[in-house]
Scaffold this motif. Sequence first.
Motif: not given
Lengths: 241, 241
Positions: B120-121, B148, B210-214, B219, B221-222, B224
């Motif tokens: 997921r990450l 999260r 869904d937000r995937y942040t880096w 990385t 956080t992921a 939903r």
Amino acid sequence: MSLVTDADKPTLYKRIRADIEKRILTGEWPPGHRIPFEHELVARYGCSRMTVNKALSELAQADLIERRRRAGSFVRRPQHQSAVLKIADIRAEITALGRAYGYELIGRKLRAATAADRDRLGVKKAGKVVAITCRHSADKVPFAVEDRLIDLSSVPDAATADFAREPPGSWLLHHVPWTEAEHTISAIVADDRTAEALDIAVGAPCLVIDRYTWRSARTITAVRLLYPGDSHRLVARFKGG
Amino acid sequence: MSLVTDADKPTLYKRIRADIEKRILTGEWPPGHRIPFEHELVARYGCSRMTVNKALSELAQADLIERRRRAGSFVRRPQHQSAVLKIADIRAEITALGRAYGYELIGRKLRAATAADRDRLGVKKAGKVVAITCRHSADKVPFAVEDRLIDLSSVPDAATADFAREPPGSWLLHHVPWTEAEHTISAIVADDRTAEALDIAVGAPCLVIDRYTWRSARTITAVRLLYPGDSHRLVARFKGG
DNA sequence: TTGACTTATATGTCTAGACATATAATCGTA
DNA sequence: TACGATTATATGTCTAGACATATAAGTCAA
């Protein structure tokens, strides 16, 4: 909304812009905070005013700061509260994915606007409208169904356009180019009609995009796009806090 | 993406910018078309190069054109195929709507990353993660549930942060400000757990973000976010073709 | 206190130069 | 023909000025 940071080339104005951006995004300069005057930044960085002006202008264009004559430049509140969404037409989206685009006109009706039509188009009185239902597919698999209303008083040519050959979205894009729009995204479960059109089960989730388009205060079209919720995905990448 | 046109004040550079914009958006200059060189525009408008440069730079910043040294400036293909989405944190969204914001931590777990977590990450090997489930409400009505995962190797402070008091989104915004993200929007139907958390029926539609942040390849956080699909709506206005 | 007028000032736009730099095009050579 | 070096050129950045203009703040009168 590019993904690349342009910190690779630390020209002076980019450094100034990045410095300010950083302070804003770390919260060191909170919304409402007055950032240094141009002449102060000129002194601090030892450059001409045009250079700091370029940095500040770009920050203003990116909506990070607000500039007010005589008052100064101020950190803006974090962008518009909810969402900004841009969608090109579906044909482009599908072909960009490298998949075969298919289109099929399901129904087309020319009629005097009903009360529901007027409500949907957001107009008080409308003459005639065209109602179009069609389906877009990718590699023969249903991709989205489209349910559209076009205001003929704004786009009279739409009465005679051949929507069996060209999707209304593409047609409008080429005939009514300069527009403003409002999007609403939501989710529903498929009813009988939708389920059949998308080849999914009744009760399956669907992603809904309602788009309402106008040009200089004239309503053009209202469209509802239904995507299978478990397969289709809108993906976006962006940079920012 | 402002809605207002700034044609009110026809300063020269704005006129130049608007002229070019118009030709692009009407299709007169299609994607790939080379727009006149700066020196040609200088001659046509009888101004200095800095003035046309400002016009072209803004068009480039808005992604309407692409500028290449020695080659010239070219009309870009209509923006990224699918979607661009920006979302501030939910607290800001709700308070901006003039509604009372409520927050409730449902669960928090610190654990070594499982295979699912790593997937997921989007990381190959991760040490520890924090998994957080919480609920946001507006005027006491459930607004969204959040699920999260935070990568502790990137954000070690998150291990000790008090997420019972502060929503993880806000906390991260203040502690890990400069990030890049990828969004995916989809739709699902509520399962038992979701239905209970959002106070809706099982099988009711939900909008999913869904937000995937880096940050610079690390990385962070992921997350939903699940919104009741029939009530919540993401609205966006924009200007453009 | 309130409203109208004046002034100071920060930003907005513009000029006519300059040098830097990436790269398309050309030329020369293996 | 293919490849490497050279050159021409369009954009990228920057300067030290200039005048325009909106407006916050101060001034003064009703």
